[in-house]
Design a protein around this motif. Structure first.
Motif, PDB file in Angstrom:
ATOM      1  N   ASP B  13       0.819  -1.212   0.000  1.00  0.00           N
ATOM      2  CA  ASP B  13       0.000   0.000   0.000  1.00  0.00           C
ATOM      3  C   ASP B  13       0.850   1.257   0.000  1.00  0.00           C
ATOM      4  OD1 ASP B  13      -2.303  -1.452   0.017  1.00  0.00           O
ATOM      5  OD2 ASP B  13      -2.784  -1.122   2.129  1.00  0.00           O
ATOM      6  N   GLU B  14       2.050   1.206   0.628  1.00  0.00           N
ATOM      7  CA  GLU B  14       2.868   2.408   0.742  1.00  0.00           C
ATOM      8  C   GLU B  14       3.255   2.965  -0.622  1.00  0.00           C
ATOM      9  OE1 GLU B  14       3.614  -0.559   1.744  1.00  0.00           O
ATOM     10  OE2 GLU B  14       5.627  -1.167   1.144  1.00  0.00           O
ATOM     11  N   LEU B  15       3.272   2.085  -1.653  1.00  0.00           N
ATOM     12  CA  LEU B  15       3.602   2.557  -3.004  1.00  0.00           C
ATOM     13  C   LEU B  15       2.410   3.242  -3.653  1.00  0.00           C
ATOM     14  CD1 LEU B  15       5.463  -0.650  -4.098  1.00  0.00           C
ATOM     15  CD2 LEU B  15       6.515   1.591  -3.843  1.00  0.00           C
ATOM     16  N   LEU B  16       1.226   2.944  -3.158  1.00  0.00           N
ATOM     17  CA  LEU B  16       0.008   3.461  -3.788  1.00  0.00           C
ATOM     18  C   LEU B  16      -0.530   4.702  -3.086  1.00  0.00           C
ATOM     19  CD1 LEU B  16      -1.765   0.113  -4.623  1.00  0.00           C
ATOM     20  CD2 LEU B  16      -0.386   1.551  -6.104  1.00  0.00           C
ATOM     21  N   ILE B  17      -0.024   4.981  -1.899  1.00  0.00           N
ATOM     22  CA  ILE B  17      -0.454   6.224  -1.267  1.00  0.00           C
ATOM     23  C   ILE B  17       0.694   7.231  -1.271  1.00  0.00           C
ATOM     24  CG2 ILE B  17      -2.099   4.980   0.186  1.00  0.00           C
ATOM     25  CD1 ILE B  17      -0.258   5.831   2.535  1.00  0.00           C
ATOM     26  N   GLY B  18       1.781   6.881  -1.911  1.00  0.00           N
ATOM     27  CA  GLY B  18       2.857   7.849  -2.122  1.00  0.00           C
ATOM     28  C   GLY B  18       3.824   7.959  -0.969  1.00  0.00           C
ATOM     29  N   GLN B  19       3.717   7.053   0.012  1.00  0.00           N
ATOM     30  CA  GLN B  19       4.599   7.178   1.169  1.00  0.00           C
ATOM     31  C   GLN B  19       6.019   6.717   0.831  1.00  0.00           C
ATOM     32  OE1 GLN B  19       2.450   6.587   4.625  1.00  0.00           O
ATOM     33  NE2 GLN B  19       4.058   7.239   5.992  1.00  0.00           N
ATOM     34  N   THR B  20       6.141   5.884  -0.193  1.00  0.00           N
ATOM     35  CA  THR B  20       7.443   5.353  -0.571  1.00  0.00           C
ATOM     36  C   THR B  20       7.675   5.572  -2.057  1.00  0.00           C
ATOM     37  OG1 THR B  20       7.161   3.621   1.070  1.00  0.00           O
ATOM     38  CG2 THR B  20       8.864   3.264  -0.568  1.00  0.00           C
TER      39      THR B  20
END
Lengths: 424, 424
Positions: B13-20
């Protein structure tokens, strides 16, 4: 209420041969997320007609919104526009506003108009143009069978301007979006597995939250820190926020001993807040990190209010002559030692006239190791005139990652000093 | 001969909410490319059973090789392993070697074994484990219906170790791969459109190259530089290389006036080569770039052979006291001026005892602008005791990009000085 889901398609061979790191997707993902749009997939394809068409077909069967970046520049390796014409069964026509825009832009820069510049004003007849305030290639908004497609240039600065000025506002009116809210707790000093162990019951409780609000917990390790992020989704913003705040309060109550901050903030920004709050100033004395700590601290807008400067003492002569590290100290303990980083702190405080200083000396690799001090040996220190903390680490990664880790550990040590000292 | 094509699926999910930001894909893409495997697509999906299964199904219908990263950590938000079991219709069994590995790892770090650590040794029965020398979660190699699937952790350092030690060698023996070769020409001083204009006939000529070798040209702008990359694909390495070299020679012959280097090299590495070749040393004096230039220069392994250090003079007091910039100069011209960057060069040369120095002073935003010197005004200088070049720019981007541009322009100015001075 349905979530609005989206896919980002990035186009360009450079993404597939590793020449470019895709930072656009992360930026877009953040903005979509804030707008209550759930990014379901990201797909990257090369400059290939078949692959672009296939991606458009497949993704439009999954989600009602497709954002496309890349392949809209002035050079011949860009094919996106022709492929979009084929996909939407339309043709290129001259767009007067876009032509004026390119003309003005080139005039302002004192450049002649080339045929390939002119062609940026050729746009598919079926699209609504999206103005590009920051470059020459306009974006394109299409709708087909209930799916919205927005095509933007791959240059981050241009894409970002377009998203903020035009695309996000239009998406807001076009889609009915739920609230997607985040709260992040920053912790330090306990490993991911141990935090997860302590949060086992809390996590089980998240599954028991009654609909329509749902909450997820994610663990995001970040060198010296571990970020814990709660994400809430619900139809009504106020209700969703209330449920999220209640859970976030419980999360905080479970981790008082390792909590660093209750917001998603970088270590450099957190240090800035602590220094500003107390009217204190900072400098750095860096050997192996080569200015990276100063760079991270000055990447925070407004850091000139508390950051005065840095000495990068990459060679011993600079440590001695500029930072006044003793020749004896260097001789006796070596450049990578507790004694040296402590003297670097003292030297930086005196030279830069700051209240606090951070110092680092180490061997980050790939070369430079010795049997007593292998590659990865790093000493960090943070201190004021009254008190200096120093700590050593043995990093086991590559040069780039070791640099990032050493910088984070050093800044985290200053955070500890600030929080256990007069700042509390 | 068929190209071997691959897809990278990244999970989290972190790739899809821009956190990573996804740096793994670019790294993997480079390595696959070098190995003669053509990355056709990259797909990112969240921690969702359905989406992971769908991605596995869809991508395996397109390519014979799927590399998966992410979702293999010790915490409860990781679901990859269960989903892989479902997809490959297998079950989790204890893996003795993996269990030993986790046990050793925790012992070495002095940590107790938690149940969630133990579970990292539970692996799908159908897989061949891929050892993880750098962490606790092993990778997994599956084959099904002629398609190879390799699942690896998302931690870059662990994934990279696995790829190099095990995955790439195994792929080499498993697939028959064509040669994919690149040559990159670095240019400076002419815009993309104008270079493209000059290369129009050359580009047409590329389409006329007879099979089985094919060559593509890509334009990759990189601040002060423009990279031109030729990519050749062919069945026989030697033949492919011969065709590529011939074309690359033609490309060079068309751009002698703007050629900077004939290899894909960073500006900081190029400066390092020039300095080393002439046995010269460098220091920097940085105001607005805050240590970023020193950081980039020291990111090159072995830079300690020519880089001595830096003074980050973020406030005027440090410019005056440490770099000996005149109070009059600051008063009369302001900190962002040609006179000041020239004195910063002089000061750095004297303080750091180097042959060359780079200096920068500017206003990178978002705050700090004035009517006479708006945000984006930057002066850069590069000099030796004999000669100093200075140049001003008006940058129009955000703080981060302005910093990167100012650093590149300053380093490029030193390159000009080195190449037009005694280095030629």
């Amino acid at each position: 209420m349905e979530k609005t889901e989206a896919t980002i398609i990035t186009i360009g061979d450079e993404l597939l041969i590793g020449q470019t790191i895709d930072t656009n997707s992360a930026w877009m993902a953040t903005r979509l997320n804030e707008a209550g749009i759930w990014l379901r997939r990201r797909v990257a394809v090369g400059d290939s007609r078949e692959d672009i068409l296939q991606a458009l077909r497949e993704e439009s069967a999954k989600v009602p919104l497709i954002l496309i970046t890349g392949g809209l520049g002035p050079t011949a390796d860009d094919i996106t526009k022709d492929v979009l014409c084929e996909y939407f069964d339309t043709r290129l026509v001259w767009n007067e506003a876009a032509l004026q825009r390119v003309t003005q832009l080139l005039q302002r820069r004192g450049l002649p108009m080339l045929e390939r510049n002119r062609q940026q004003a050729l746009l598919p007849e079926a699209c609504t143009p999206v103005p590009n305030e920051r470059g020459s290639a306009p974006g394109m908004w299409f709708e087909k069978d209930g799916v919205v497609y927005v095509s933007m240039p791959g240059v981050p600065y241009e894409m970002q301007g377009m998203m903020e000025a035009t695309v996000l506002p239009r998406l807001h009116t076009r889609f009915h979006t739920p609230a997607i809210l985040h709260r992040t707790l920053l912790t330090s000093g306990m490993g991911e597995s141990f935090v997860a162990e302590r949060l086992a019951d809390f996590e089980k409780g998240l599954f028991a939250i009654p609909p329509p609000v749902s909450i997820k917990l994610a663990y995001l390790p970040d060198f010296a820190l571990l970020k814990l992020r709660l994400t809430a989704i619900g139809p009504v913003p106020a209700d969703t926020e209330a449920v999220l705040e209640r859970q976030f309060g419980q999360l905080q109550a479970l981790l008082p001993d390792i909590t660093v901050a209750t917001a998603d903030i970088t270590l450099e920004a957190l240090l800035g807040q602590l220094l500003l709050r107390n009217g204190r100033t900072l400098g750095t004395a860096e050997s192996c990190t080569g200015g990276y700590i100063a760079h991270r601290i000055t990447s925070v807008p407004g850091s000139s209010a508390y950051f005065k400067g840095s000495v990068v003492s990459y060679v011993n002569a600079v440590k001695q002559e500029v930072l006044k590290v003793g020749a004896d100290t260097l001789q006796q303990h070596g450049a990578v030692s507790e004694a040296v980083v402590r003297e670097m702190v003292t030297g930086a405080l005196a030279l830069l006239h700051t209240d606090y200083a951070i110092a680092v000396s180490g061997i980050l690799g790939p070369g430079g190791g010795t049997p007593e001090k292998p590659v990865g040996t790093v000493w960090v220190a943070a201190g004021s005139r009254d008190r200096t903390l120093a700590k050593s680490y043995h990093l086991r990664h590559d040069r780039q990652r070791n640099t990032a880790m050493a910088a984070s550990y050093a800044m985290n040590l200053l955070r500890t000093l600030l929080e256990t000292g007069e700042a509390l």
